[in-house]
Enzyme design. Structure first.
Site, PDB file in Angstrom:
ATOM      1  N   HIS A  22       0.820  -1.210   0.000  1.00 54.61           N
ATOM      2  CA  HIS A  22       0.000   0.000   0.000  1.00 54.61           C
ATOM      3  C   HIS A  22       0.856   1.263   0.000  1.00 54.61           C
ATOM      4  CE1 HIS A  22      -3.344  -2.702   0.582  1.00 54.61           C
ATOM      5  NE2 HIS A  22      -4.134  -1.690   0.273  1.00 54.61           N
ATOM      6  N   TYR A  41      -9.890   7.709   1.698  1.00 57.13           N
ATOM      7  CA  TYR A  41      -9.843   6.259   1.883  1.00 57.13           C
ATOM      8  C   TYR A  41      -8.695   5.965   2.840  1.00 57.13           C
ATOM      9  CZ  TYR A  41     -10.284   1.349   0.264  1.00 57.13           C
ATOM     10  OH  TYR A  41     -10.502  -0.002   0.164  1.00 57.13           O
ATOM     11  N   TRP A  77      -6.488  -6.816  -7.087  1.00 55.68           N
ATOM     12  CA  TRP A  77      -6.998  -7.953  -6.325  1.00 55.68           C
ATOM     13  C   TRP A  77      -6.117  -9.179  -6.540  1.00 55.68           C
ATOM     14  CZ3 TRP A  77     -12.911  -7.764  -7.741  1.00 55.68           C
ATOM     15  CH2 TRP A  77     -13.516  -6.709  -7.022  1.00 55.68           C
TER      16      TRP A  77
END
Length: 103
Positions: A22, A41, A77
């Site tokens: 991240h 976010y 993903w």
């Protein structure tokens, strides 16, 4: 603006890798999130349980749901599936939380 809270879970001993990935979030991913109405976010981790808490502010629910169909999100993903609990389509297992208080 809509607020969303949810939880996910990473595999044991994958906290550092999750943070690393991240910290190097792809620019195309950042752009896609903004284009689909993400205002804010944040993701937090409970280091004792490996649970993640996500907090998201979005412009519109319909606009936001389109993120799942983007090529970059599918790629993300797939990239993350080895370090966290996922569904058959590689999307993270996500449990929506109910907001019960706001100041």
């Amino acid at each position: 603006m809509l607020k969303k809270g949810f939880k996910m879970k990473i595999y044991p001993d994958k906290q550092k890798e999750y943070e690393k990935r991240h910290g190097q979030l792809w620019p195309e991913m950042r752009q896609m999130l903004k284009e689909h109405g993400a205002i804010s976010y944040s993701i937090f981790i409970d280091p004792e349980t490996d649970y993640l808490f996500g907090y998201l502010e979005i412009e519109d629910e319909n606009k936001w749901t389109g993120t799942a169909e983007t090529e970059i999100n599918q790629k993300w993903w797939n990239y993350m599936k080895d370090i966290m609990e996922t569904n058959l389509d590689n999307s993270p297992v996500t449990i929506d939380l109910k907001q019960v208080f706001e100041l």
